[in-house]
Design an enzyme around this catalytic site. Sequence first.
Site, PDB file in Angstrom:
ATOM      1  N   CYS A 151       0.837  -1.209   0.000  1.00 61.16           N
ATOM      2  CA  CYS A 151       0.000   0.000   0.000  1.00 61.16           C
ATOM      3  C   CYS A 151       0.869   1.255   0.000  1.00 61.16           C
ATOM      4  CB  CYS A 151      -0.931  -0.010   1.206  1.00 61.16           C
ATOM      5  SG  CYS A 151      -1.971   1.454   1.293  1.00 61.16           S
ATOM      6  N   CYS A 168      -0.444   4.110   2.164  1.00 64.67           N
ATOM      7  CA  CYS A 168      -0.217   3.914   3.610  1.00 64.67           C
ATOM      8  C   CYS A 168       1.251   4.142   3.967  1.00 64.67           C
ATOM      9  CB  CYS A 168      -0.554   2.489   4.049  1.00 64.67           C
ATOM     10  SG  CYS A 168      -2.032   1.789   3.328  1.00 64.67           S
ATOM     11  N   ASP A 169       2.159   3.616   3.179  1.00 64.20           N
ATOM     12  CA  ASP A 169       3.557   3.528   3.616  1.00 64.20           C
ATOM     13  C   ASP A 169       4.540   4.370   2.810  1.00 64.20           C
ATOM     14  OD1 ASP A 169       2.829   1.686   5.577  1.00 64.20           O
ATOM     15  OD2 ASP A 169       2.922   0.024   4.178  1.00 64.20           O
TER      16      ASP A 169
END
Length: 313
Positions: free
Chosen positions: A137, A140-141
Amino acid sequence: MFEHCKCLIIGSGPAGYTAAIYASRANMKPVLYQGNEPGGQLTTTNDVENFPGYPNGITGPEMMNELKKQAQRFGTDIRNGWITKVDFSGKKHKVWINDNKILTCDTVIISTGASAKYLGIESEQKYLKLGGGVSACAVCDGFFYKNQEVVVVGGGDSACEEAHYLSKLCKKVTMLIRKNNFRASKIMIDRVKKTKNIEILFNTETLEVLGDESLVTGVKIKNNSTKEISQIQATGFFLAIGHQPNTDIFKKYLNLDKTGYIINELGSTKTNVPGVFVSGDASDNVYRQAVTAAGTGCMAALDAEKYLSELEN
Ligand code: NDP
């Protein structure tokens, strides 16, 4: 063993717990089965920095624990167990827990999520578990790889989207595509091709994710056309080779799209079966964010509450 409940919630990600908070507060006395991966996909994420309300970020497992405590505070009956079979043919919906216990329910909220696909090679799994540079992701990261060099595996729309997102943060993004062509739409292909710091390697497979036993440092790759083996430097290894919604047990009763995502009524969480609602990634192949999953979890509980009050009146 038979038991009946007004509202069953299947799954314990942000969608399931949010549905549980709303359903408990509406006195629906929900029973929530956590499934095999309590906390869902977020428990495999390190820091969550994009969920509103956490100005300093929070780890995925901590956030799921907070959501769980919030659901328990309002009385959700949270249980361990795996729903192995359902029967949505009658007025009361029937589910089997661990192939053994049967539960009947007036409403069911499906929040079973989706699982990102991984290559499955040992080194990838090792650094995924260590939290040392493997992710599925970018939203997300990606932030943790600012000004660094990263790799994105895959040639579909997700891979292009992830690569393009990362290109705005990272020094360099290398896309590894196993065939000699993309699977993505033309507009997405054009976008990555036009981006200066994205390099596209076709006919390229990952042999090994390299690291220093704690963090990823590179990737050993093979050109499957020339058979040449080489190494590229990278601190992030992003997978974008598709997601699989966890909906197999529902396919006999619910309308699914070709990948397996549950089709919901537009603007609502209703499925084709009255009293069965869906929230989170089990029906979302576009946004796939914790906050959107939580939003549809809330919607599912409100839809279920309305359905129950119509049943009772
Ligand atoms: P796709 O299935 O479309 O693409 C997967 C990609 O990963 C393909 O290039 C595939 O290669 C590759 N791949 C699969 N398995 C492996 C493996 N083991 N090793 C290496 N590469 C592998 O998945 P997406 O998640 O990209 O998209 C899913 C759906 O969501 C699609 O319908 C897509 O259009 C849609 N979507 C739309 C978006 C948008 O419109 N903005 C954004 C994201 C997704 P190969 O081609 O060789 O099989």
